[in-house]
Design a protein around this motif. Structure first.
Motif, PDB file in Angstrom:
ATOM      1  N   GLN A 232     -20.672 -16.839 -36.333  1.00  0.00           N
ATOM      2  CA  GLN A 232     -21.705 -15.846 -36.057  1.00  0.00           C
ATOM      3  C   GLN A 232     -22.135 -15.983 -34.609  1.00  0.00           C
ATOM      4  O   GLN A 232     -22.249 -17.100 -34.094  1.00  0.00           O
ATOM      5  N   THR A 233     -22.444 -14.875 -34.005  1.00  0.00           N
ATOM      6  CA  THR A 233     -23.013 -14.900 -32.656  1.00  0.00           C
ATOM      7  C   THR A 233     -24.095 -13.833 -32.557  1.00  0.00           C
ATOM      8  O   THR A 233     -23.954 -12.738 -33.117  1.00  0.00           O
ATOM      9  N   PRO A 234     -25.184 -14.134 -31.845  1.00  0.00           N
ATOM     10  CA  PRO A 234     -25.444 -15.414 -31.200  1.00  0.00           C
ATOM     11  C   PRO A 234     -26.004 -16.437 -32.194  1.00  0.00           C
ATOM     12  O   PRO A 234     -26.320 -16.096 -33.322  1.00  0.00           O
ATOM     13  N   LYS A 235     -26.164 -17.659 -31.758  1.00  0.00           N
ATOM     14  CA  LYS A 235     -26.759 -18.692 -32.588  1.00  0.00           C
ATOM     15  C   LYS A 235     -28.283 -18.559 -32.575  1.00  0.00           C
ATOM     16  O   LYS A 235     -28.954 -18.833 -33.578  1.00  0.00           O
ATOM     17  N   TYR A 236     -28.824 -18.192 -31.444  1.00  0.00           N
ATOM     18  CA  TYR A 236     -30.262 -17.975 -31.302  1.00  0.00           C
ATOM     19  C   TYR A 236     -30.486 -16.611 -30.657  1.00  0.00           C
ATOM     20  O   TYR A 236     -29.726 -16.206 -29.780  1.00  0.00           O
ATOM     21  N   LEU A 237     -31.537 -15.950 -31.109  1.00  0.00           N
ATOM     22  CA  LEU A 237     -31.859 -14.634 -30.573  1.00  0.00           C
ATOM     23  C   LEU A 237     -33.374 -14.513 -30.513  1.00  0.00           C
ATOM     24  O   LEU A 237     -34.038 -14.568 -31.551  1.00  0.00           O
ATOM     25  N   VAL A 238     -33.904 -14.384 -29.309  1.00  0.00           N
ATOM     26  CA  VAL A 238     -35.343 -14.214 -29.120  1.00  0.00           C
ATOM     27  C   VAL A 238     -35.541 -12.848 -28.483  1.00  0.00           C
ATOM     28  O   VAL A 238     -34.919 -12.534 -27.469  1.00  0.00           O
TER      29      VAL A 238
END
Lengths: 114, 112
Positions: B6-12
């Motif tokens: 999965q991408t991204p791992k982090y999303l702010v």
């Protein structure tokens, strides 16, 4: 509705201790039951499963027995290792409207200290 | 090779924005899923696709739109993000049934 209830975590044990993580379910009939494990930084993966009453699933030293009398599927391991530190999810399989799906519990975080 | 990525791992991101999360599996599976894990750690199915066809849509707001361009990909697009969308989103895949699912490592979405 159909649901899974797991014991609240977190659970902290010392290496070689005995582990029990309780799981009970509410469902119509006798659904297949599962334990999934999520190691740090990874996705969930199937640990073991049981498809009918009195079945025992086992893998990597973990065991769980399908108990229809108590609607339970408790996870046990006789001697935990540091590498068992992870989040454990109990789940059942539902069939609704011709489609299958897994219903998961909240997960129980296990930390094993050396 | 990662089986389900999965991408991204982090999303702010800010409230009101539109964002996408991508998922790819190299296992040759025919069914893919999106799950949401909320702050209380409940892991709930959102969608499942079999051979690019929608099978399960679990009372998810229509701001969430999954798209499966082929059997190996299931992307999740979210419009007009809300604070309550903050969660960890997991993609998964399986072959021939739901029992043995392979999960990605998750995407942690934070909506500010």
């Amino acid at each position: 509705g159909d649901s899974v209830t797991q014991m609240e975590g977190p659970v902290t044990l010392s290496e070689e201790a005995f582990l029990t993580i309780n799981c009970t379910y509410t469902a119509t009939g006798y659904p297949s039951l599962f334990w999934y494990v999520q190691y740090p930084g990874e996705g969930l993966q199937l640990l073991l499963k049981a498809t009918k009453a009195d079945d025992k699933g086992s893998n990597k030293g973990f065991e769980a027995t399908y108990r229809k009398e108590t609607t339970s599927f408790h996870l046990e391991k006789g001697s935990v290792q540091v590498s068992d530190s992870a989040v454990y999810f109990c789940a059942l399989k539902l069939l609704r409207g011709g489609s299958e799906k897994l219903v998961f519990g909240k997960g129980t975080k296990l930390t094993v200290n050396p | 090779d990662t089986a389900v990525s999965q991408t991204p791992k982090y999303l702010v991101t800010q409230m009101g924005n539109d964002k996408s999360i991508k998922c790819e599996q190299n296992l040759g599976h025919d069914t893919m899923y999106w799950y949401k894990q909320d702050s209380k750690k409940f892991l709930k199915i959102m969608f499942s696709y079999n051979n690019k066809e929608l099978i399960i849509n679990e009372t998810v707001p229509n701001r969430f739109s999954p798209k499966s361009p082929d059997k190996a990909h299931l992307n999740l697009h979210i419009n007009s993000l809300e604070l309550g969308d903050s969660a960890v989103y997991f993609c998964a895949s399986s072959r021939g049934g739901v029992d043995i699912q392979y999960f990605g490592a998750g995407t942690r979405l934070s909506v500010l």
